[in-house]
Enzyme design. Sequence first.
Site, PDB file in Angstrom:
ATOM      1  N   ILE A  73      -2.047   7.694   0.896  1.00 19.59           N
ATOM      2  CA  ILE A  73      -3.404   7.531   0.324  1.00 19.59           C
ATOM      3  C   ILE A  73      -3.694   6.046   0.134  1.00 19.59           C
ATOM      4  O   ILE A  73      -2.909   5.348  -0.508  1.00 19.59           O
ATOM      5  CB  ILE A  73      -3.517   8.223  -1.060  1.00 19.59           C
ATOM      6  CG1 ILE A  73      -3.082   9.684  -0.986  1.00 19.59           C
ATOM      7  CG2 ILE A  73      -4.938   8.104  -1.609  1.00 19.59           C
ATOM      8  CD1 ILE A  73      -2.970  10.350  -2.350  1.00 19.59           C
ATOM      9  N   GLY A 112      12.424  14.893   3.505  1.00 18.31           N
ATOM     10  CA  GLY A 112      12.319  13.426   3.462  1.00 18.31           C
ATOM     11  C   GLY A 112      11.373  12.916   2.387  1.00 18.31           C
ATOM     12  O   GLY A 112      10.923  11.771   2.458  1.00 18.31           O
ATOM     13  N   VAL A 132       2.551   3.333  -3.521  1.00 17.17           N
ATOM     14  CA  VAL A 132       1.919   4.304  -4.432  1.00 17.17           C
ATOM     15  C   VAL A 132       1.071   5.275  -3.616  1.00 17.17           C
ATOM     16  O   VAL A 132       0.278   4.858  -2.767  1.00 17.17           O
ATOM     17  CB  VAL A 132       1.007   3.607  -5.469  1.00 17.17           C
ATOM     18  CG1 VAL A 132       0.419   4.639  -6.438  1.00 17.17           C
ATOM     19  CG2 VAL A 132       1.755   2.536  -6.242  1.00 17.17           C
ATOM     20  N   GLY A 140       6.475  11.257   2.601  1.00 15.15           N
ATOM     21  CA  GLY A 140       6.723  11.682   3.980  1.00 15.15           C
ATOM     22  C   GLY A 140       6.783  10.487   4.902  1.00 15.15           C
ATOM     23  O   GLY A 140       6.216   9.426   4.612  1.00 15.15           O
ATOM     24  N   LYS A 143       4.967   3.738 -10.351  1.00 11.19           N
ATOM     25  CA  LYS A 143       3.683   3.781  -9.644  1.00 11.19           C
ATOM     26  C   LYS A 143       2.507   3.561 -10.592  1.00 11.19           C
ATOM     27  O   LYS A 143       1.577   2.814 -10.272  1.00 11.19           O
ATOM     28  CB  LYS A 143       3.552   5.118  -8.901  1.00 11.19           C
ATOM     29  CG  LYS A 143       4.513   5.207  -7.703  1.00 11.19           C
ATOM     30  CD  LYS A 143       4.588   6.611  -7.147  1.00 11.19           C
ATOM     31  CE  LYS A 143       5.410   6.661  -5.871  1.00 11.19           C
ATOM     32  NZ  LYS A 143       5.704   8.042  -5.448  1.00 11.19           N
ATOM     33  N   GLY A 155       1.893   7.430  -1.305  1.00 12.65           N
ATOM     34  CA  GLY A 155       2.264   7.691   0.099  1.00 12.65           C
ATOM     35  C   GLY A 155       1.190   7.162   1.027  1.00 12.65           C
ATOM     36  O   GLY A 155       0.908   5.965   1.060  1.00 12.65           O
ATOM     37  N   GLU A 203       0.829  -1.216   0.000  1.00 10.99           N
ATOM     38  CA  GLU A 203       0.000   0.000   0.000  1.00 10.99           C
ATOM     39  C   GLU A 203       0.864   1.268   0.000  1.00 10.99           C
ATOM     40  O   GLU A 203       0.519   2.272  -0.633  1.00 10.99           O
ATOM     41  CB  GLU A 203      -0.925  -0.012   1.227  1.00 10.99           C
ATOM     42  CG  GLU A 203      -1.924   1.099   1.305  1.00 10.99           C
ATOM     43  CD  GLU A 203      -2.905   1.096   0.140  1.00 10.99           C
ATOM     44  OE1 GLU A 203      -3.779   0.229   0.103  1.00 10.99           O
ATOM     45  OE2 GLU A 203      -2.779   1.968  -0.744  1.00 10.99           O
TER      46      GLU A 203
HETATM   47  N1  HSE Z   1       9.982  10.070  -3.662  1.00 14.55           N
HETATM   48  C1  HSE Z   1       8.617   9.692  -3.597  1.00 14.55           C
HETATM   49  C2  HSE Z   1       7.757  10.912  -3.860  1.00 14.55           C
HETATM   50  C3  HSE Z   1       8.320   9.136  -2.246  1.00 14.55           C
HETATM   51  O1  HSE Z   1       8.286  12.018  -3.799  1.00 14.55           O
HETATM   52  O2  HSE Z   1       6.584  10.773  -4.153  1.00 14.55           O
HETATM   53  C4  HSE Z   1       6.952   8.539  -2.098  1.00 14.55           C
HETATM   54  O3  HSE Z   1       6.778   7.452  -2.961  1.00 14.55           O
END
Ligand code: HSE
Length: 420
Positions: free
Chosen positions: A131, A182, A127, A297, A200, A129, A124
């Site tokens: 959500i 981050g 893709v 994050g 993704k 983060g 999960e």
């Molecule tokens: N580097 C990715 C982004 C991290 O910025 O979306 C989350 O998948």
Amino acid sequence: MIYAAIMGFGTIGSGVYEVLYGNRDRIKAACGQEIEVKYVLDLRDFPGSPAEDKVVHDFSVIVSDPEVRLVVETMGGLNPAYPFVKACLEAGKHVATSNKALVAAHGSELLRIAREKNVNFQFEGSVGGGIPIIRTIYRCLAGETISEITGVLNGTTNYILTKMSKEGSAFDAALKEAQRLGYAEQDPTADVEGHDTCRKIAILTALVTGKEIHYEDIHTEGITGITAEDHLYADKLGMAIRLLGSSRIEGDRVYAWVAPVMAGRDNPLHSVSGVYNGILIRSNMLGTSMYYGSGAGKLQTASAVVADMIEEASNPDTNVLAGWSADPQPIEPIGDLRRRFFLRLSGQCARDAGDPGICAGTAREYLGDCRVVTADGLDGEYGLLTEPMSESRFAEASAALARAAEAEGNRLIQTLRVEE
Ligand code: HSE
């Protein structure tokens, strides 16, 4: 009590630990038992951390411990993540990962092993983060025929584009800030060149089609060529530049692409700004639905990983995710897709005598009637917005226009797709 191990105690791995213990009671209530982290695998030690006493440096400790039922992989990259995850699944352990490179490259094999061993390989956090988009597709939209997924799927690039547009930040400064917060990958090339978005959209498309998507087949462009001037034109048009990943599923035919686009005000993805991600899904019964939230994050992504752990702890003896098979799903060339395009050219634009808002001269010869766009403070160049045409027609016409412009001492500065 069910025992877990976390492999990789960087930003996301330490976030998983924080979520597990920060929401301990809530998580216990959700899965009917406590999840206890027994090991943390990392090359480093973490003196002073609450996980200090759990750190191990030897993977065999985890894979050979029958008490460990759940393994979290938050190392990133393919090596050693791939052999470690494979070994854990083969040893009958559930795995939850946020590693999209791993899922996009080896997902079908790892899903197969999980099915054979009657455990779960869940992703999960890979893709969107935080959500919950994976579970939404395979569970909540299980009865829908999905025809399109289009999303802002990378927080880092959306953060950069938003900073450039709203605050006039330079690309490099905005990227550094995204790294500090981050959001970015260890090697941010994967973010800014569109590879992260490509993986993704490949994962989401594989979930929808039930077949393996070779992400290398997806036409992918990043945002490194986007400039402050492009944002000025986008502003003038009431549009926003977004890096989109999209797939269109028409029966057996699947089109997929990743590219920066100018998104019009009526496009739901126009207003997805900063580190947020937005994913728009079109399906036959529900129609259009949109999923929005923090796309990157520490705690946001960790929250998604913990949701997988809860599902695994709640189904210790059942494989719950159908996933996809190893059958390859071909990706169609994108040449037939139709849309408007935006271009920037140096020099002065010849205008139609009757309607000065429309171009004339060389541009019209190659591209037909285009709306002329000017941006404040940008002299010696102009923008054009075409009528809808196919990708292949635009590629030919813009290349011919570039040659003609050069012969007249001008140049084609930029081209961008438009999604209204
Ligand atoms: N580097 C990715 C982004 C991290 O910025 O979306 C989350 O998948």
